[in-house]
Design a protein around this motif. Structure first.
Motif, PDB file in Angstrom:
ATOM      1  N   VAL A  24       0.834  -1.197   0.000  1.00 15.23           N
ATOM      2  CA  VAL A  24       0.000   0.000   0.000  1.00 15.23           C
ATOM      3  C   VAL A  24       0.871   1.249   0.000  1.00 15.23           C
ATOM      4  N   SER A  25       1.865   1.262   0.886  1.00 14.04           N
ATOM      5  CA  SER A  25       2.762   2.419   0.974  1.00 14.04           C
ATOM      6  C   SER A  25       3.486   2.674  -0.342  1.00 14.04           C
ATOM      7  N   GLU A  26       3.949   1.606  -0.993  1.00 20.54           N
ATOM      8  CA  GLU A  26       4.656   1.745  -2.267  1.00 20.54           C
ATOM      9  C   GLU A  26       3.726   2.248  -3.363  1.00 20.54           C
ATOM     10  N   LEU A  27       2.515   1.728  -3.408  1.00 24.89           N
ATOM     11  CA  LEU A  27       1.552   2.205  -4.395  1.00 24.89           C
ATOM     12  C   LEU A  27       1.267   3.693  -4.207  1.00 24.89           C
ATOM     13  N   CYS A  28       1.061   4.094  -2.967  1.00 21.91           N
ATOM     14  CA  CYS A  28       0.791   5.507  -2.686  1.00 21.91           C
ATOM     15  C   CYS A  28       1.982   6.377  -3.078  1.00 21.91           C
ATOM     16  N   ALA A  29       3.196   5.879  -2.831  1.00 14.65           N
ATOM     17  CA  ALA A  29       4.398   6.626  -3.197  1.00 14.65           C
ATOM     18  C   ALA A  29       4.497   6.822  -4.708  1.00 14.65           C
ATOM     19  N   ARG A  30       3.897   5.909  -5.460  1.00 17.88           N
ATOM     20  CA  ARG A  30       3.908   6.010  -6.923  1.00 17.88           C
ATOM     21  C   ARG A  30       2.742   6.835  -7.458  1.00 17.88           C
ATOM     22  N   GLY A  31       1.962   7.418  -6.563  1.00 17.32           N
ATOM     23  CA  GLY A  31       0.865   8.266  -6.989  1.00 17.32           C
ATOM     24  C   GLY A  31      -0.414   7.528  -7.321  1.00 17.32           C
ATOM     25  N   VAL A  32      -0.520   6.271  -6.913  1.00 18.20           N
ATOM     26  CA  VAL A  32      -1.710   5.470  -7.176  1.00 18.20           C
ATOM     27  C   VAL A  32      -2.723   5.701  -6.063  1.00 18.20           C
ATOM     28  N   ALA A  33      -3.994   5.869  -6.430  1.00 16.48           N
ATOM     29  CA  ALA A  33      -5.048   5.971  -5.422  1.00 16.48           C
ATOM     30  C   ALA A  33      -5.275   4.590  -4.803  1.00 16.48           C
ATOM     31  N   VAL A  34      -5.370   4.544  -3.469  1.00 17.25           N
ATOM     32  CA  VAL A  34      -5.563   3.268  -2.771  1.00 17.25           C
ATOM     33  C   VAL A  34      -6.681   3.417  -1.744  1.00 17.25           C
ATOM     34  N   THR A  35      -7.644   2.520  -1.806  1.00 14.68           N
ATOM     35  CA  THR A  35      -8.709   2.431  -0.807  1.00 14.68           C
ATOM     36  C   THR A  35      -8.647   1.059  -0.171  1.00 14.68           C
ATOM     37  N   TYR A  36      -8.793   1.000   1.154  1.00 17.54           N
ATOM     38  CA  TYR A  36      -8.621  -0.261   1.878  1.00 17.54           C
ATOM     39  C   TYR A  36      -9.869  -0.547   2.706  1.00 17.54           C
ATOM     40  N   PHE A  37     -10.559  -1.661   2.392  1.00 23.32           N
ATOM     41  CA  PHE A  37     -11.716  -2.113   3.149  1.00 23.32           C
ATOM     42  C   PHE A  37     -11.275  -3.146   4.185  1.00 23.32           C
ATOM     43  N   VAL A  38     -11.502  -2.843   5.471  1.00 22.02           N
ATOM     44  CA  VAL A  38     -11.125  -3.760   6.542  1.00 22.02           C
ATOM     45  C   VAL A  38     -11.784  -3.291   7.827  1.00 22.02           C
ATOM     46  N   GLU A  39     -11.667  -4.085   8.873  1.00 19.77           N
ATOM     47  CA  GLU A  39     -12.275  -3.748  10.159  1.00 19.77           C
ATOM     48  C   GLU A  39     -11.756  -2.428  10.716  1.00 19.77           C
ATOM     49  N   ALA A  40     -12.567  -1.820  11.584  1.00 22.82           N
ATOM     50  CA  ALA A  40     -12.235  -0.503  12.134  1.00 22.82           C
ATOM     51  C   ALA A  40     -10.941  -0.508  12.937  1.00 22.82           C
ATOM     52  N   LYS A  41     -10.626  -1.633  13.611  1.00 22.11           N
ATOM     53  CA  LYS A  41      -9.419  -1.658  14.442  1.00 22.11           C
ATOM     54  C   LYS A  41      -8.147  -1.566  13.613  1.00 22.11           C
ATOM     55  N   MET A  42      -8.256  -1.746  12.299  1.00 23.86           N
ATOM     56  CA  MET A  42      -7.091  -1.644  11.425  1.00 23.86           C
ATOM     57  C   MET A  42      -6.966  -0.267  10.758  1.00 23.86           C
ATOM     58  N   ARG A  43      -7.862   0.631  11.086  1.00 20.53           N
ATOM     59  CA  ARG A  43      -7.883   1.924  10.399  1.00 20.53           C
ATOM     60  C   ARG A  43      -6.564   2.679  10.552  1.00 20.53           C
ATOM     61  N   GLU A  44      -5.997   2.657  11.758  1.00 14.43           N
ATOM     62  CA  GLU A  44      -4.786   3.443  12.014  1.00 14.43           C
ATOM     63  C   GLU A  44      -3.627   2.999  11.124  1.00 14.43           C
ATOM     64  N   VAL A  45      -3.398   1.685  11.024  1.00 13.32           N
ATOM     65  CA  VAL A  45      -2.267   1.224  10.219  1.00 13.32           C
ATOM     66  C   VAL A  45      -2.532   1.423   8.726  1.00 13.32           C
ATOM     67  N   VAL A  46      -3.788   1.307   8.320  1.00 14.81           N
ATOM     68  CA  VAL A  46      -4.134   1.523   6.910  1.00 14.81           C
ATOM     69  C   VAL A  46      -3.857   2.970   6.523  1.00 14.81           C
ATOM     70  N   GLU A  47      -4.314   3.897   7.349  1.00  9.28           N
ATOM     71  CA  GLU A  47      -4.107   5.318   7.030  1.00  9.28           C
ATOM     72  C   GLU A  47      -2.650   5.705   7.171  1.00  9.28           C
ATOM     73  N   ALA A  48      -1.920   5.071   8.088  1.00  3.57           N
ATOM     74  CA  ALA A  48      -0.490   5.339   8.219  1.00  3.57           C
ATOM     75  C   ALA A  48       0.266   4.923   6.961  1.00  3.57           C
ATOM     76  N   ALA A  49      -0.236   3.901   6.287  1.00  4.75           N
ATOM     77  CA  ALA A  49       0.397   3.448   5.039  1.00  4.75           C
ATOM     78  C   ALA A  49       0.039   4.346   3.857  1.00  4.75           C
ATOM     79  N   GLY A  50      -0.956   5.213   4.032  1.00  7.24           N
ATOM     80  CA  GLY A  50      -1.298   6.175   2.988  1.00  7.24           C
ATOM     81  C   GLY A  50      -2.607   5.923   2.282  1.00  7.24           C
ATOM     82  N   ALA A  51      -3.333   4.867   2.664  1.00  4.68           N
ATOM     83  CA  ALA A  51      -4.576   4.532   1.967  1.00  4.68           C
ATOM     84  C   ALA A  51      -5.773   5.214   2.617  1.00  4.68           C
TER      85      ALA A  51
END
Length: 468
Positions: A24-51
């Motif tokens: 996810v982090s690498e995709l975001c670094a390349r300018g790719v839009a990333v959306t991540y569907f997962v449980e709420a308890k994972m929100r922090e790490v998902v957003e930290a990766a840039g999605a």
């Protein structure tokens, strides 16, 4: 060509989440839009990766509404719990997932998903976009099941109702090319191992249904700069790298030059939702089917204390997880032990000389990626063949049926062999050899390329058809 928009869909488990976050982090670094569907308890790490995070409810228990919809009257809970509940939840969540996917802007160009989940694959087919599954085990063959088990699962009434609902609504038979927890993509799967450790689909259901699907081994997906999940139940409080690092006495670890550092960790599943449940059919291949998570974890810890308490040249970091009663009834941890609920594993492993692990795929590959030999004490599932493959490669010693084989003296002997400082230590040499092969597999960069290439190929075909 339109902007790429990669959608991830996953379950909220550390072993399934962590390999995806560096991608996810690498995709975001390349300018790719990333959306991540997962449980709420994972929100922090998902957003930290840039999605961009979106909610997908977990799979542990059916809601009362789902029970009313899918569970026949009088069915006992153990007949509709995991893994049967997963298909029911997938069928129930599919309309909402499709609605969310259709609302995304720019539109998604590829779905990257965990093969435990069927609905992302169904959604991709309905939307006419490709899908890539992320296999965080050494290959489909490590979770191959006897035909009677597959038949029992797929004839379960909860599974039948859910699969019929998907088939009637969308014209998709989820079992045409897959099975429960084995919904791989016909466009391809990323496998977090190397070719030499890959276990392909085996004869029977796997080979019949998806034996012709492409699987690409990319090696471990690790980036020490990307925040990870340390333990699902500790996600909000203890997965923060800064907090984890402050909890470990790094000064003691770094200054113990005359000692050999050993990490002991049994993963995040047995000491969370399987803590007070029998491992059941998942552990038939190593004799632990009648053990609860607590019983086997405490057995291993007790044996570790016995084996290593008098080894004064060893400094042992023991990861116990987040159960409050994990050490109840056990001896006091020896003075050469550092006991923590969680640790920053990929920061600690490079400093280690050996790792006693359950041989979950991520832990196994992370250790070998750093050239660290393993003592394998598998608890269930793919962990058993994983531990045996490490032993066969010469990079460790396996206690594949721990209740029968794991003893204090036996573990002490195994650990002494692995931590031996001799430059010719064959276990260390074998682990370093595997590490070099893993680095050559491409890792995060290769996984990212597979995802983007899959999306671009599909987009090019669509453009050609539109222009024809």
């Amino acid at each position: 060509m339109a902007q790429q928009h990669v959608v991830f869909v996953n379950i909220g488990a550390a072993g399934h989440m962590n390999p995806t976050l560096p991608v996810v982090s690498e995709l975001c670094a390349r300018g790719v839009a990333v959306t991540y569907f997962v449980e709420a308890k994972m929100r922090e790490v998902v957003e930290a990766a840039g999605a961009h995070w979106k909610l997908l409810e977990g799979h542990k228990e059916l809601t009362e509404e789902q029970k009313a919809k899918y569970v026949p009257a009088g069915m006992l809970p153990d007949e509709y719990e995991f893994p049967m509940n997963m298909l029911a939840q997938a069928a129930d969540q599919l309309p909402g997932l499709l609605s969310e996917l259709r609302s995304l802007s720019p539109p998604p160009t590829v779905i990257v998903y965990d093969p435990f989940l069927p609905h992302p694959l169904v959604a991709a087919r309905i939307l006419g976009i490709p899908a890539v599954s992320t296999l965080t085990m050494p290959g489909p063959g490590v979770i191959a099941r006897p035909a009677p088990v597959t038949e029992k699962w797929e004839s379960n009434e909860v599974v039948r109702r859910a699969s019929k609902e998907i088939r009637d609504a969308y014209g998709v038979d989820v079992f045409e090319n897959g099975g429960l927890m084995e919904f791989y993509s016909p466009q391809g799967s990323i496998v977090t191992t190397i070719d030499g450790l890959f276990v392909p689909p085996v004869q029977g259901m796997q080979r019949d249904r998806f034996g012709h699907f492409p699987f690409t081994c990319v090696g471990p997906l690790v980036d020490t700069k990307v925040k990870r999940v340390s333990h699902p139940s500790a996600c909000d409080a203890e997965s923060k790298p800064s907090m984890e690092s402050s909890e470990l006495p790094w000064d003691v670890i770094d200054s113990a030059e005359s000692k050999r550092l050993v990490l002991v960790s049994l993963g995040t599943v047995a000491n969370s939702h399987l803590w007070d449940k029998k491992l059941s059919s998942q552990a038939l291949n190593n004799g632990l089917e009648n053990c609860t998570g607590k019983e086997i974890v405490q057995f291993v810890f007790r044996t570790v204390f016995e084996a290593l308490q008098e080894e004064e040249d060893l400094l042992v970091v023991l990861v116990v997880g987040c159960q409050p009663d994990v050490l109840d009834g056990l001896p006091t941890p020896p003075s050469n032990f550092i006991v923590r609920k969680t640790v920053p594993q990929i920061e600690l492993l490079p400093k280690c000389h050996a790792f006693l692990s359950h041989c979950g795929a991520n832990s196994m590959h992370e250790a070998l990626g750093f050239g660290i030999p393993l003592v394998g004490v598998p608890l269930f599932g793919d962990q058993v063949p994983n531990s045996l493959s490490v032993a066969e490669a010469g990079a460790g010693i396996a206690f594949a049926s721990p209740l029968k084989t794991l003893t204090g003296p036996g573990l002490r002997s195994a650990m002494r062999q692995l931590v031996d400082a001799d430059p010719g230590n064959p276990f260390r040499q074998a682990a370093v050899g595997l590490s070099k092969r893993m680095q050559a597999a491409g890792g995060v960069q290769r996984a990212t390329e597979v995802i983007l290439e899959t999306a671009m190929t599909a987009m090019a075909k669509q453009s050609a058809l539109a222009g024809a």
